[in-house]
Scaffold this motif. Structure first.
Motif, short mmCIF file in Angstrom:
data_model
loop_
_atom_site.label_atom_id
_atom_site.label_comp_id
_atom_site.label_asym_id
_atom_site.label_seq_id
_atom_site.Cartn_x
_atom_site.Cartn_y
_atom_site.Cartn_z
N TYR A 14 8.46 19.35 4.21
CA TYR A 14 8.13 19.67 5.60
C TYR A 14 9.10 19.01 6.57
N ALA A 15 9.22 19.62 7.74
CA ALA A 15 10.08 19.09 8.80
C ALA A 15 9.43 17.84 9.40
N PRO A 16 10.24 16.98 10.05
CA PRO A 16 9.69 15.74 10.62
C PRO A 16 8.53 15.97 11.58
N ASP A 17 8.60 17.01 12.43
CA ASP A 17 7.50 17.26 13.36
C ASP A 17 6.24 17.71 12.63
N GLU A 18 6.40 18.39 11.51
CA GLU A 18 5.24 18.79 10.72
C GLU A 18 4.60 17.57 10.05
N VAL A 19 5.41 16.68 9.53
CA VAL A 19 4.89 15.46 8.91
C VAL A 19 4.15 14.62 9.94
N GLU A 20 4.70 14.54 11.16
CA GLU A 20 4.03 13.78 12.22
C GLU A 20 2.67 14.38 12.54
N PHE A 21 2.61 15.71 12.61
CA PHE A 21 1.33 16.38 12.85
C PHE A 21 0.34 16.06 11.73
N LEU A 22 0.80 16.09 10.49
CA LEU A 22 -0.08 15.82 9.35
C LEU A 22 -0.57 14.38 9.36
N ARG A 23 0.29 13.45 9.70
CA ARG A 23 -0.15 12.05 9.81
C ARG A 23 -1.24 11.91 10.85
N ASP A 24 -1.01 12.51 12.02
CA ASP A 24 -1.99 12.40 13.10
C ASP A 24 -3.31 13.06 12.73
N ALA A 25 -3.24 14.16 11.98
CA ALA A 25 -4.45 14.93 11.67
C ALA A 25 -5.22 14.39 10.48
N LEU A 26 -4.51 13.81 9.48
CA LEU A 26 -5.15 13.51 8.20
C LEU A 26 -5.22 12.03 7.85
N SER A 27 -4.50 11.18 8.53
CA SER A 27 -4.47 9.77 8.13
C SER A 27 -5.85 9.12 8.23
N GLY A 28 -6.09 8.15 7.38
CA GLY A 28 -7.37 7.44 7.36
C GLY A 28 -7.32 6.33 6.34
N ASP A 29 -8.45 5.63 6.20
CA ASP A 29 -8.48 4.50 5.27
C ASP A 29 -9.44 4.73 4.10
N ALA A 78 -4.05 22.08 6.38
CA ALA A 78 -3.96 21.53 7.73
C ALA A 78 -2.84 22.17 8.53
N LEU A 79 -1.70 22.47 7.88
CA LEU A 79 -0.58 23.05 8.62
C LEU A 79 -0.88 24.46 9.13
N LEU A 80 -1.84 25.14 8.51
CA LEU A 80 -2.21 26.47 8.99
C LEU A 80 -2.87 26.42 10.36
N TYR A 81 -3.36 25.24 10.75
CA TYR A 81 -4.00 25.09 12.05
C TYR A 81 -3.02 24.68 13.14
N ARG A 82 -1.81 24.28 12.75
CA ARG A 82 -0.84 23.78 13.73
C ARG A 82 -0.49 24.88 14.72
N MET A 129 0.85 -1.19 0.00
CA MET A 129 0.00 0.00 0.00
C MET A 129 0.89 1.25 0.00
N THR A 130 0.54 2.25 -0.81
CA THR A 130 1.32 3.46 -0.91
C THR A 130 1.18 4.29 0.35
N ASP A 131 2.32 4.79 0.85
CA ASP A 131 2.30 5.72 1.98
C ASP A 131 2.08 7.12 1.43
N CYS A 132 0.86 7.62 1.58
CA CYS A 132 0.51 8.92 0.99
C CYS A 132 1.24 10.08 1.64
N PHE A 133 1.87 9.84 2.80
CA PHE A 133 2.55 10.91 3.52
C PHE A 133 4.05 10.93 3.26
N ALA A 134 4.58 9.91 2.60
CA ALA A 134 6.02 9.79 2.44
C ALA A 134 6.64 10.99 1.73
N GLN A 135 5.96 11.50 0.69
CA GLN A 135 6.55 12.57 -0.10
C GLN A 135 6.57 13.90 0.64
N LEU A 136 5.87 14.00 1.76
CA LEU A 136 5.80 15.27 2.50
C LEU A 136 7.14 15.63 3.12
N SER A 137 8.00 14.63 3.36
CA SER A 137 9.29 14.91 4.00
C SER A 137 10.19 15.77 3.12
#
Length: 287
Positions: free
Chosen positions: A12-27, A43-47, A1-9
């Protein structure tokens, strides 16, 4: 399965990617790298201003606005030759905030852009009302020569102070993430009027109010069987609190209302006038 968040690195910084995973991940099956990338911009504008849980509550709205951006960036909007070739790259975005975000969002920006004479504009403060892309479809029965219109309460008319905030309209709805405009038209016809559409005739795609509103609309005429039993009340989706009445009108009645200025909304005027221009051609295929 493709990791849709992988290209964000890459961006974005690692802590930003972690925030995005927590906020947006789903199935959801429509999640893709392009959609996640577009959703991350909002989403990052809300961080630092909203908790992860609060941002997750906004996921449906964030994704539907992100899908509109993905579609817009894919290009393809019809364009006549001979126009000035100014593009998004000719705009410099200096700041961007979202002071309000729920079902819709308000974007507050400071920007400047290249002018027609090649010079750069002064800095300007602009606000944009962020919405999903949308579809309208006017069901037309070429054998009975009549259309189906819906009527429902509209908060925009109510907020303006209209004494009769119930609007006569074509069937309409937002384009869901991963969905094409034709699929939206067919889905909304079932949800709002319990009818099945046949061939779809595309009228146009356009911005109804591009000065401040991002909504981009694709309008259709949808061929349908419209017997008298199509008249109904109580249509719509319960969780959206819709209460929709379906009504049948002859083509002549539609054009009489058009000439009298009684059609309430812009897409219905456009649909009526397009049908007037193409009705004989369409009917020839069925009569």
């Amino acid at each position: 399965m493709t990791d849709c968040f992988a290209q964000l690195s890459v961006d974005y910084a690692p802590d930003e990617v972690e925030f995005l995973r927590d906020a947006l991940s789903g199935d959801e099956p429509y999640l893709s790298p392009d959609l996640i990338s577009a959703a991350s911009e909002e989403a990052l504008l809300y961080r630092g201003k909203r908790s992860v849980q609060e941002v997750r509550a906004l996921r449906p709205a964030i994704f539907i606005r992100a899908w509109a951006r993905v579609t817009a960036r894919a290009g393809g909007r019809p364009r006549a030759e001979g126009r000035a070739d100014l593009k998004r790259e000719d705009v410099t975005l200096l700041s961007r905030e979202l002071p309000y975000s729920a079902f819709f969002a308000l974007e507050d920006t400071v920007l400047k852009h290249r002018q027609f004479d090649g010079a750069e504009s002064r800095e300007m403060h602009r606000a944009g009302f962020l919405m999903a892309d949308a579809v309208t479809v006017l069901p037309y029965d070429p054998v009975r020569d009549r259309v189906l219109l819906i009527e429902q309460f509209r908060v925009g008319a109510f907020s303006r102070g209209d004494v009769r905030p119930w609007m006569l309209e074509p069937i309409a709805g937002r384009v869901d993430p991963g969905e094409g405009t034709e699929a939206t038209a067919r889905r909304e016809a079932v949800e709002e009027a319990e009818i099945t559409l046949g061939i779809l005739h595309k009228i146009a795609e356009y911005y109804p109010s591009s000065g401040a509103v991002t909504e981009y609309v694709t309008s259709y005429i949808g061929i349908a069987d419209l017997p008298d039993s199509c008249v109904s009340t109580g249509g719509g989706v319960d969780h959206e609190h819709e209460d929709i009445a379906s009504t049948l009108w002859s083509f002549d009645q539609l054009m009489e209302m058009c000439d009298a200025g009684q059609l309430d909304v812009g897409p219905l005027y456009m649909s009526a006038l397009w049908l007037d221009r193409h009705r004989d051609r369409i009917r020839a295929d069925y009569l």
